[in-house]
Enzyme design. Structure first.
Site, PDB file in Angstrom:
ATOM      1  N   GLY A 134       4.531   3.990   3.061  1.00 29.97           N
ATOM      2  CA  GLY A 134       4.054   2.787   2.391  1.00 29.97           C
ATOM      3  C   GLY A 134       4.248   1.594   3.302  1.00 29.97           C
ATOM      4  O   GLY A 134       4.907   1.695   4.345  1.00 29.97           O
ATOM      5  N   LYS A 135       3.670   0.470   2.964  1.00 29.82           N
ATOM      6  CA  LYS A 135       3.906  -0.762   3.728  1.00 29.82           C
ATOM      7  C   LYS A 135       3.612  -1.955   2.846  1.00 29.82           C
ATOM      8  O   LYS A 135       2.669  -1.936   2.048  1.00 29.82           O
ATOM      9  CB  LYS A 135       2.974  -0.810   4.948  1.00 29.82           C
ATOM     10  N   GLY A 136       4.420  -3.018   2.993  1.00 29.99           N
ATOM     11  CA  GLY A 136       4.204  -4.233   2.219  1.00 29.99           C
ATOM     12  C   GLY A 136       4.033  -5.424   3.142  1.00 29.99           C
ATOM     13  O   GLY A 136       4.554  -5.428   4.262  1.00 29.99           O
ATOM     14  N   VAL A 140       0.864  -1.182   0.000  1.00 27.27           N
ATOM     15  CA  VAL A 140       0.000   0.000   0.000  1.00 27.27           C
ATOM     16  C   VAL A 140       0.896   1.226   0.000  1.00 27.27           C
ATOM     17  O   VAL A 140       1.828   1.332   0.800  1.00 27.27           O
ATOM     18  CB  VAL A 140      -0.962   0.006   1.214  1.00 27.27           C
ATOM     19  N   ASP A 189      10.963  -5.348   7.941  1.00 28.65           N
ATOM     20  CA  ASP A 189       9.965  -5.182   9.004  1.00 28.65           C
ATOM     21  C   ASP A 189       9.901  -6.534   9.719  1.00 28.65           C
ATOM     22  O   ASP A 189      10.874  -7.298   9.664  1.00 28.65           O
ATOM     23  CB  ASP A 189       8.630  -4.796   8.348  1.00 28.65           C
TER      24      ASP A 189
END
Ligand code: NAD
Length: 410
Positions: free
Chosen positions: A94-96, A49, A135
């Site tokens: 953002g983040k995955g 996202v 992460d």
């Protein structure tokens, strides 16, 4: 989680008088990527996202976990936009996520999953677009694979497209300890603003993992701080006479659990310690409670038992929304996660800067830059909280929101 993040943004937006359309803009992600990765006949859900890029390329980790969702990635991406803005990095959020448990696949499959993730997203990431980082359950090795794959696909160097890489592959000095260090600097800066002076301060730390161990290690450098309690998933160890920070970190690394470590010579200053249940850490009679383990550990039911004057949120969201009003009424100061644990993303930014210039800075230079960003951020949110009568959490979000909106209209 998404609902709670969105509620927090609405609440802060209303508190600082933003229009409904500005709040809607701040809530809306720019892109949501959702796809499946197929490796060895198994399919894994995957997301990225990209929330907001008005201040710079999207920045945020990629987590590997069996329980992931698009909503979860959106919530974390949203928080990243406010975090990078609150500490004034020229980056967005953002983040995955990939729905895989790395312990259940072979190393070869893990590499293929990581490379496949990049193949799906190659047109949407890169040094000017989106720079992912490690992460939960991802690390330098995975970032190295991803950077390599990005380089192969684009013919450019992959180094500037990912951070958190190994040192040999362009990673930064100081990255490992950055989050714990940033938390210590944030705490010390707030104590200075509160004119804390030289009085001794009793400290309890929940979680002696990646982040907590670096924080604990730094306690011995500040003569005011005395570690009297530490916890992990096995227990809370409390010692009135104090725990030796170096020994706590060493024992935890060597023996795995604090419960097993309590009788190590030198760990407890006078040898007298109490071993309690893990959740007892939040109730200890201390001045500073450092939360470096999990989200939601201080909540509506136990907040009244918190005796600390300061809570440092090193984990993401360790104080839940419902605990805040009670803590605020009792004058407990919460140093919010988006500042307290921003050290990691700050050093990620410094890594990217080094890669863009083809430089490698020594640890002292990296730490000095990190300290400067954190100190400035603490002073800025402190002034915002005074000016607007907000707690530090809302003040930090407010600063982030105002910066994003200012960048949009410039
Ligand atoms: P980690 O897995 O290395 O360490 C977590 C620690 O918490 C371990 O010591 C574990 O024993 C302890 N723990 C687990 N359950 C517990 C319980 N019930 N009571 C007490 N302790 C418990 O994780 P980490 O990388 O140190 O991250 C900690 C937190 O900080 C996470 O919330 C993470 O999202 C957040 N965070 C990490 C970074 C980073 O750079 N690693 C950056 C920002 C935020």
């Amino acid at each position: 989680m998404l609902k709670s993040v969105q509620q927090l943004i609405r609440k802060t937006g209303q508190a600082i008088g933003l229009s409904a359309s500005d709040i809607e803009y701040l809530l809306t992600p720019e892109h949501k990527h959702q796809f499946e990765i197929e490796v060895a006949d198994k399919k894994y859900p995957a997301f990225r996202v990209q929330h907001n890029s008005v201040r710079g390329p999207y920045k945020g980790g990629i987590r590997y976990h069996p329980h992931v969702s698009l909503d979860d990635a959106q919530a974390l991406a949203t928080l990243m936009s406010f975090k990078t803005a609150a500490v004034d990095l020229p980056l967005g959020g953002g983040k995955g996520e990939v729905g895989v448990n790395p312990k259940e696949v072979s190393e070869q499959e893990l590499e293929e999953i990581s490379r496949e993730y990049v193949r799906h997203l190659v047109d949407h990431i890169g040094p000017d677009k989106d720079i992912p980082a490690p992460d939960v359950n991802t690390n330098a090795k995975i970032m190295d694979w991803m950077a390599d794959e990005y380089g192969k696909l684009t013919g450019q160097t992959g180094k500037t497209a990912f951070t958190g890489k190994s040192i040999a592959n362009g990673g930064s000095e100081g990255r490992e300890g950055a989050t714990g260090r940033g938390g210590m600097v944030a705490l010390q800066e707030l104590l200075k603003l509160h004119k804390a002076g030289d009085e001794p301060l009793r400290v309890a730390v929940q979680g002696v993992g990646n982040v907590g161990s670096f924080f604990v290690d730094l306690i011995q450098e500040d003569s005011r701080l005395q570690l009297v309690a530490a916890s992990d998933s096995s227990s809370t160890v409390v010692a009135e006479s104090g725990l030796d920070p170096k020994e706590v970190v060493k024992a935890k690394q060597q023996r795995g659990s604090l419960k097993e470590s309590v009788y190590v010579t030198g760990l407890v200053n006078d040898g007298k310690a109490q071993v309690l249940a893990p959740e007892e850490i939040v109730k200890q009679r201390v001045d500073i409670l450092v939360l470096a383990a999990l989200g939601g550990v201080v909540h509506a039911e136990n907040q009244a038992h918190v005796e600390a004057r300061y809570i440092l949120e090193l984990a993401n969201g360790p104080v839940d929304d419902e605990a805040f009003p009670g803590l605020y009424d009792r004058g407990v100061i919460v140093i919010p996660d988006i500042i307290a644990n921003a050290g990691g993303v700050i050093v990620s930014y410094l890594e990217w800067q080094q890669n863009l210039k083809d430089e490698h800075w020594d640890e002292e230079r990296v730490n000095n830059e990190l300290d400067r960003y954190i100190k400035t951020a603490v002073n800025t949110i402190y002034q915002e909280s005074e000016k607007r009568g907000l707690d530090l959490k809302l003040a930090a979000l407010a600063v982030g929101m105002e910066r994003i909106l200012a960048a949009r209209s410039s």
